[in-house]
Design an enzyme around this catalytic site. Structure first.
Site, PDB file in Angstrom:
ATOM      1  N   LYS A   1      -6.902   3.579   0.484  1.00 37.98           N
ATOM      2  CA  LYS A   1      -5.446   3.630   0.544  1.00 37.98           C
ATOM      3  C   LYS A   1      -4.900   2.322   1.125  1.00 37.98           C
ATOM      4  CE  LYS A   1      -1.570   6.077   2.759  1.00 37.98           C
ATOM      5  NZ  LYS A   1      -1.173   7.223   3.610  1.00 37.98           N
TER       6      LYS A   1
ATOM      7  N   LYS B   1      -8.315   3.185   4.895  1.00 41.82           N
ATOM      8  CA  LYS B   1      -6.928   2.770   4.694  1.00 41.82           C
ATOM      9  C   LYS B   1      -6.714   1.411   5.348  1.00 41.82           C
ATOM     10  CE  LYS B   1      -2.281   4.417   6.030  1.00 41.82           C
ATOM     11  NZ  LYS B   1      -1.547   5.528   6.671  1.00 41.82           N
TER      12      LYS B   1
ATOM     13  N   ASP C   1      -4.408  11.013   9.049  1.00 42.66           N
ATOM     14  CA  ASP C   1      -4.560   9.558   9.040  1.00 42.66           C
ATOM     15  C   ASP C   1      -4.764   9.099  10.483  1.00 42.66           C
ATOM     16  OD1 ASP C   1      -3.623  10.145   6.456  1.00 42.66           O
ATOM     17  OD2 ASP C   1      -2.586   8.226   6.286  1.00 42.66           O
TER      18      ASP C   1
END
Length: 309
Positions: free
Chosen positions: A245, A209, A146
């Site tokens: 996400k 995300k 991430d």
């Protein structure tokens, strides 16, 4: 800077600013309308299990210890020790120095290990440090990375710099999947969220995300709607599917189900799997477990029945 680089930067800017503008009122009204959809009891049970399977159980604190990570991994693999029918979560997300601990603890469970990198959460570090951070996490066994984008560069209009950093991190990931954190709370407008989504996807993101969870506002339904529209339209244009996400601010089973409805009605059922949609919200897991037990037994367990994260 070469003419080729300048032409590339100009083309990227022209593309991103040529995307259709987001109707702010329309996006917020549609998200609010979908949030009111009622879910029948039978469908609710299925939705709760699906949401559990999509959770990225996360600990990203300076006080993290190996013991805390091992305990989190045990919960990820068996969220309710008294009920083996509860699905495992999708992944455990930790800092790079805790990846090896998590990998050992989760061996054979089917739960993935994700790690934040690139000077999370600020993203303020030299590129060499960001790439070293990424390579170290992958070498320790992380299957997902991430990363955070350079929001300062993005807001200054230096899209090429952001694009090239994502490309470099994507290469450093090797076989690991790359989730690109946009930190949407700092992007100010829905148009910027759409541009950042397309920029990240063009640069090779496997997931986009919403946020680090360290900046307010974190995930919101309208922002996630804009991102879901982006991945839907990107697949239609390129044939490549990218996951989404939302992270931060999702605290109850009711919240989680709202996001599942949003996914189905915006991107479509192809995204309703842990492979393509994740919930970055550790605190929501306990409420999902409580609601699941309520559906099964007719009574609520106390909030302290399940371990706190």
């Amino acid at each position: 800077m070469s003419t080729e680089t300048l032409n590339g930067a100009a083309e990227l800017r022209a593309f991103l600013h040529g995307l259709p503008g987001v109707d702010r009122v329309g996006a917020e009204e549609r998200a609010a309308r979908l949030a009111t959809r009622s879910v029948k009891t039978s469908a609710k049970a299925e939705a709760i299990d699906l949401a559990i399977s999509m959770v990225d159980l996360t600990t990203l604190e300076g006080a993290d210890t190996a013991g805390k990570v091992r305990a989190l991994c045990a919960k990820a693999a068996q969220p309710d020790p008294s009920d083996a029918s509860v699905p495992r979560v999708a992944a455990v997300c930790v800092y790079p120095d805790m990846v090896e601990v998590a990998v050992r603890a989760l061996s054979g469970t089917g739960v993935g290990v994700a790690s934040v990198a690139t000077a999370f959460p600020s993203g303020r570090a030299p590129m060499e440090a960001k790439l070293a951070d990424t390579r170290a996490a992958v070498a320790a066994g992380a299957a997902e990375i991430d990363m955070v984008i350079d929001r300062g560069a993005f807001l200054a209009g230096d899209y090429a710099r952001v694009h090239d950093e994502i490309v470099a991190v994507r290469e450093a990931c090797g076989p690991a999947h790359l989730k690109v954190i946009l930190e949407t709370g700092e992007l100010a407008t829905y148009d910027n969220v759409r541009r950042a989504s397309w920029l990240a996807m063009r640069a090779g993101a496997d997931f986009i995300k919403t946020s680090t969870g360290k900046v307010a506002p974190a995930a919101t339904l309208p922002v996630t709607l804009v991102m879901l529209e982006a991945v839907r339209d990107y697949r239609a244009a390129t044939g490549r599917q990218v996951g989404v996400k939302p992270a931060g601010g999702i605290r109850t089973a009711k919240d989680a189900i709202k996001y599942l409805v949003l996914v189905k009605e915006t991107a479509g059922p192809d995204w309703l799997t842990p492979e393509w949609f994740r919930l970055g919200a550790s605190s929501v897991l306990n409420d999902l477990l409580m609601q699941r037990r309520k559906l099964a037994t007719g009574v609520y367990s106390g909030p302290d029945y399940f371990t706190l994260d």
